[in-house]
Design a protein around this motif. Structure first.
Motif, mmCIF file in Angstrom:
data_model
loop_
_atom_site.group_PDB
_atom_site.id
_atom_site.type_symbol
_atom_site.label_atom_id
_atom_site.label_comp_id
_atom_site.label_asym_id
_atom_site.label_seq_id
_atom_site.Cartn_x
_atom_site.Cartn_y
_atom_site.Cartn_z
ATOM 1 N N SER A 380 0.803 -1.226 0.000
ATOM 2 C CA SER A 380 0.000 0.000 0.000
ATOM 3 C C SER A 380 0.832 1.272 0.000
ATOM 4 C CB SER A 380 -0.937 0.014 1.219
ATOM 5 O OG SER A 380 -1.828 -1.075 1.193
ATOM 6 N N VAL A 381 2.109 1.162 0.376
ATOM 7 C CA VAL A 381 2.917 2.388 0.549
ATOM 8 C C VAL A 381 4.234 2.375 -0.222
ATOM 9 C CG1 VAL A 381 1.938 2.920 2.818
ATOM 10 C CG2 VAL A 381 3.951 1.442 2.669
ATOM 11 N N LYS A 382 4.542 1.275 -0.893
ATOM 12 C CA LYS A 382 5.878 1.153 -1.490
ATOM 13 C C LYS A 382 6.157 2.183 -2.582
ATOM 14 C CE LYS A 382 4.609 -2.372 -4.913
ATOM 15 N NZ LYS A 382 4.861 -3.752 -5.385
ATOM 16 N N LYS A 383 5.099 2.787 -3.162
ATOM 17 C CA LYS A 383 5.299 3.757 -4.237
ATOM 18 C C LYS A 383 5.027 5.198 -3.785
ATOM 19 C CE LYS A 383 4.276 0.478 -7.964
ATOM 20 N NZ LYS A 383 3.417 0.169 -9.141
ATOM 21 N N LEU A 384 4.874 5.400 -2.489
ATOM 22 C CA LEU A 384 4.615 6.759 -1.987
ATOM 23 C C LEU A 384 5.910 7.566 -1.998
ATOM 24 C CD1 LEU A 384 2.122 6.169 0.962
ATOM 25 C CD2 LEU A 384 1.655 6.587 -1.470
ATOM 26 N N GLU A 385 5.945 8.612 -2.798
ATOM 27 C CA GLU A 385 7.185 9.350 -3.047
ATOM 28 C C GLU A 385 7.660 10.139 -1.834
ATOM 29 O OE1 GLU A 385 6.574 11.704 -6.528
ATOM 30 O OE2 GLU A 385 6.765 9.981 -7.907
ATOM 31 N N TYR A 386 6.732 10.779 -1.127
ATOM 32 C CA TYR A 386 7.184 11.593 0.006
ATOM 33 C C TYR A 386 7.639 10.710 1.167
ATOM 34 C CZ TYR A 386 7.718 15.754 2.841
ATOM 35 O OH TYR A 386 8.258 16.767 3.603
ATOM 36 N N LEU A 387 6.973 9.579 1.378
ATOM 37 C CA LEU A 387 7.425 8.611 2.378
ATOM 38 C C LEU A 387 8.841 8.146 2.045
ATOM 39 C CD1 LEU A 387 7.067 6.575 4.739
ATOM 40 C CD2 LEU A 387 5.908 5.056 3.109
ATOM 41 N N ASP A 388 9.082 7.832 0.791
ATOM 42 C CA ASP A 388 10.419 7.417 0.346
ATOM 43 C C ASP A 388 11.442 8.511 0.631
ATOM 44 O OD1 ASP A 388 12.319 5.729 -0.923
ATOM 45 O OD2 ASP A 388 12.020 6.758 -2.828
ATOM 46 N N CYS A 390 11.231 10.929 2.884
ATOM 47 C CA CYS A 390 11.412 11.083 4.335
ATOM 48 C C CYS A 390 12.385 10.038 4.880
ATOM 49 C CB CYS A 390 10.064 10.961 5.051
ATOM 50 S SG CYS A 390 8.978 12.387 4.850
ATOM 51 N N ILE A 391 12.240 8.807 4.409
ATOM 52 C CA ILE A 391 13.142 7.734 4.850
ATOM 53 C C ILE A 391 14.553 7.989 4.364
ATOM 54 C CG2 ILE A 391 13.665 5.278 4.571
ATOM 55 C CD1 ILE A 391 10.602 4.808 4.530
ATOM 56 N N ASN A 392 14.707 8.318 3.085
ATOM 57 C CA ASN A 392 16.044 8.543 2.531
ATOM 58 C C ASN A 392 16.743 9.733 3.171
ATOM 59 O OD1 ASN A 392 15.938 6.374 0.782
ATOM 60 N ND2 ASN A 392 15.170 7.575 -0.951
ATOM 61 N N GLU A 393 15.985 10.792 3.457
ATOM 62 C CA GLU A 393 16.598 11.957 4.093
ATOM 63 C C GLU A 393 17.069 11.618 5.501
ATOM 64 O OE1 GLU A 393 17.432 16.319 4.103
ATOM 65 O OE2 GLU A 393 17.696 14.526 2.877
ATOM 66 N N GLY A 394 16.307 10.756 6.198
ATOM 67 C CA GLY A 394 16.759 10.291 7.504
ATOM 68 C C GLY A 394 18.013 9.447 7.401
ATOM 69 N N LEU A 395 18.090 8.586 6.381
ATOM 70 C CA LEU A 395 19.274 7.742 6.179
ATOM 71 C C LEU A 395 20.472 8.571 5.728
ATOM 72 C CD1 LEU A 395 17.681 4.630 4.409
ATOM 73 C CD2 LEU A 395 18.382 4.844 6.803
ATOM 74 N N ARG A 396 20.222 9.678 5.055
ATOM 75 C CA ARG A 396 21.336 10.556 4.683
ATOM 76 C C ARG A 396 21.985 11.154 5.920
ATOM 77 N NH1 ARG A 396 22.548 15.928 4.066
ATOM 78 N NH2 ARG A 396 20.487 16.623 4.738
ATOM 79 N N LEU A 483 12.015 -2.646 3.242
ATOM 80 C CA LEU A 483 10.629 -3.037 3.538
ATOM 81 C C LEU A 483 10.267 -2.695 4.980
ATOM 82 C CD1 LEU A 483 8.698 -6.207 2.534
ATOM 83 C CD2 LEU A 483 8.905 -5.667 4.960
ATOM 84 N N GLU A 484 11.144 -3.020 5.908
ATOM 85 C CA GLU A 484 10.871 -2.745 7.319
ATOM 86 C C GLU A 484 10.632 -1.258 7.550
ATOM 87 O OE1 GLU A 484 12.987 -5.891 10.194
ATOM 88 O OE2 GLU A 484 14.397 -4.747 9.002
ATOM 89 N N LEU A 485 11.503 -0.411 6.987
ATOM 90 C CA LEU A 485 11.378 1.019 7.229
ATOM 91 C C LEU A 485 10.098 1.580 6.613
ATOM 92 C CD1 LEU A 485 15.063 2.244 6.826
ATOM 93 C CD2 LEU A 485 13.731 2.046 8.925
ATOM 94 N N PHE A 486 9.738 1.129 5.422
ATOM 95 C CA PHE A 486 8.498 1.601 4.810
ATOM 96 C C PHE A 486 7.299 1.236 5.679
ATOM 97 C CE2 PHE A 486 10.730 2.772 1.065
ATOM 98 C CZ PHE A 486 9.860 3.510 0.266
ATOM 99 N N VAL A 487 7.244 -0.007 6.142
ATOM 100 C CA VAL A 487 6.097 -0.465 6.921
ATOM 101 C C VAL A 487 6.074 0.207 8.298
ATOM 102 C CG1 VAL A 487 5.018 -2.483 8.000
ATOM 103 C CG2 VAL A 487 5.939 -2.649 5.683
ATOM 104 N N ILE A 488 7.247 0.301 8.950
ATOM 105 C CA ILE A 488 7.305 0.893 10.293
ATOM 106 C C ILE A 488 6.943 2.373 10.270
ATOM 107 C CG2 ILE A 488 8.879 1.534 12.173
ATOM 108 C CD1 ILE A 488 10.410 -1.112 11.541
ATOM 109 N N ILE A 489 7.597 3.154 9.407
ATOM 110 C CA ILE A 489 7.364 4.601 9.391
ATOM 111 C C ILE A 489 5.935 4.915 8.942
ATOM 112 C CG2 ILE A 489 8.101 6.798 8.404
ATOM 113 C CD1 ILE A 489 10.029 5.515 10.468
#
Length: 528
Positions: A380-388, A390-396, A483-489
């Motif tokens: 349901s969320v794997k293609k959400l651009e802003y979620l992606d 947010c996660i990548n900016e945190g990993l940066r 996968l974990e980060l997408f589902v958790i966040i």
């Protein structure tokens, strides 16, 4: 007693010998300059001794200090007698990519406990054999099959957090949680880091060992560990696994930057001796879990990581033996726990500190999910651009591994960013610094701003973004981590709203991984 009459292994003699031998050895190496790196700038002590890097590694601030040194001296910096750090995204592909001939340095020897695993083996042929067995386990198809394990653990987390919102969990306070209290805007105030630790350990325990550790249910840092004594059966005790993992990371990362010849002696010093004990305890967790699993043949039908490791065979058709199986299970425990908890905590911190980004993310989730509640499916969320973003900016900003992973230059030498390096030189590219390259990310490098992922040059970002390393020795489990980060966040921010207790910078400590020291937030249920 005079100094001359002390036995050779007496602590005074031992310490004096180290103090004399280490500088002499490095002065000789510096004078000979066989690697031809005299002209590379850096701290003066770093050119003469591994003690400079060893000190900052032991302090837990290696990446931060190396970053400051790069700001002072430029692209190439000498951080140890034979070690050059290169702060250029173009160096990533050369130092870590396929076909360049580099191999892992003896830094990784400090991470061996049971036996060498996929992470710490330095042999190319052995790594190829192990990766053949392990890599297919983390294919996208298999990772999707693991989602249910993630969902079960995450359901326990939100059940516990709902209880917190409703008035607290009996007995949850003090050391692990840092205290929980309700007030101020109807929020529950607590430290999210312990909970993300419980979540990550229970997920990887379920996947790698056949059963969760039970940390979420107990709201405590606790795990079984096997203790072996000569002539006696294995004895199981319970230890704080998260605390042990942190100690093990500090110990190994600090030990790894020291010369291999001095490591057996350094282990006698109190701080290092405690770290060595943590290494043994962490190995004991894997031993206890694998022993329990192998005693129950029916559990091999679970289809989890451990069963797939048991099924795996090398090119000669040989499966892993018990010791190798245990070593690889331990690798998965280490790689699959801290990375997930650190990243989840970091992303929660940054979104809590930036309410506009949090609201924008929640609007995207609300729009995409409609009436869907509970644990959010990856599909349901794997293609959400802003979620992606947010996660990548945190990993940066808080990469799972921020330090420059060391590689040895091969016999034929290596050219990196216009400079030739001789065989035996250790090279590394620090992710912490590359993730703060203004040419790639813009001038506001310390700001958490997911929008930069839509504004900056995509090719530059792709070349510089390195949260899990890449190439033949890159993180084999990055599909599972994603996968974990997408589902958790998605689940957490769809269900709850967060604010920070204070606007202080995120404090971290670095062992092998850069770990938050805690994130105290005010949380309340959203009306969706």
């Amino acid at each position: 007693m005079s100094l001359l009459t002390y036995p050779l292994d007496h602590p005074y003699i031992f310490s004096a010998t180290l103090l004399l031998a280490a500088p002499l050895y490095h002065i000789i190496v510096w004078l000979k300059d066989e690697l031809g790196i005299h002209d590379v700038p850096g701290p003066r002590l770093a050119a003469l001794s591994d003690a400079w890097l060893g000190y900052w590694a032991a302090q837990g601030t290696r990446s931060l200090v190396v970053h400051e040194v790069h700001k002072k001296f430029g692209k190439f910096v000498r951080i140890a007698p034979n070690h050059i750090s290169i702060s250029d995204p173009d160096a990533l592909q050369v130092v870590y990519g396929h076909g360049t001939g580099t191999i892992k340095s003896d830094f990784y020897d400090a991470f061996v406990s049971i036996r060498r695993g996929l992470f710490n083996t330095r042999s190319r042929s052995e790594h190829t054999r192990k990766r053949k067995i392990v890599s297919h386990i983390f294919s996208q198809k298999n990772v999707l099959a693991f989602e249910n394990n993630v969902r079960i653990a995450l359901a326990k987390l939100i059940k516990q957090w709902d209880k917190l919102c409703e008035g607290g969990i009996k007995g949850f306070s003090g050391k692990d949680g840092g205290g929980v209290w309700v007030g101020r805007e109807g929020r529950v105030w607590f430290d999210v880091l312990p909970w993300y630790n419980y979540l990550a350990f229970d997920i990887i325990g379920d996947l790698a060992f056949g059963a969760p550790f039970g940390m979420l249910d107990a709201a405590r840092d606790i795990a079984p560990v096997a203790i072996s004594e000569p002539g006696a059966p294995l004895k199981v005790i319970y230890i704080p696994a998260v605390e042990i993992l942190n100690s093990r990371g500090d110990f190994s990362a600090s030990m790894g930057v020291l010369p291999s010849w001095i490591r057996p002696y350094i282990k006698r010093l109190p701080w290092y001796a405690r770290g060595q004990q943590a290494v043994k305890h962490l190995a004991g967790i894997a031993i206890a879990a694998v022993e329990k699993r192998l005693a129950d043949p029916a559990s091999a039908e679970r289809g989890d990581l451990l069963s797939k490791l048991q099924e795996g065979k090398d090119e000669d058709g040989n499966p892993m033996g018990k010791e190798e199986l245990t070593a690889e299970a331990l690798t998965q425990l280490i790689a699959g726990s801290d990375t997930t908890s650190n990243s989840s905590c970091g992303i929660t911190y940054y979104l809590s500190r930036n309410p506009q980004a949090q609201k924008k993310l929640q609007a995207e989730l609300d729009n995409a999910l409609g009436l869907e509640e509970g644990v959010i499916p990856y599909e349901s969320v794997k293609k959400l651009e802003y979620l992606d973003a947010c996660i990548n900016e945190g990993l940066r900003l808080l990469s799972p591994s921020s330090l420059g992973l060391p590689r040895l230059v091969p016999e034929e030498g290596l050219e990196v960013c216009g400079r030739n390096f001789k065989a035996g030189t250790v090279l590394s590219v620090p992710s912490y610094t590359v993730h703060r390259d203004t040419a790639v990310w813009g001038d506001d490098i310390e700001e958490y701003r997911p929008e930069r992922w839509f504004e900056r040059d995509a090719n530059l970002i792709q070349k510089a973004f390195n949260p899990f390393s890449f190439g033949p020795r890159g993180c084999v489990g990055k599909n599972l981590a994603s996968l974990e980060l997408f589902v958790i966040i998605a689940t957490v921010f769809r269900r709850y709203e967060f604010v920070l207790e204070s606007d202080e910078p995120l404090m971290t400590r670095e062992g092998f991984l850069r770990k938050p020291l805690g994130t105290k937030v005010g949380m309340r249920r959203r009306n969706v």
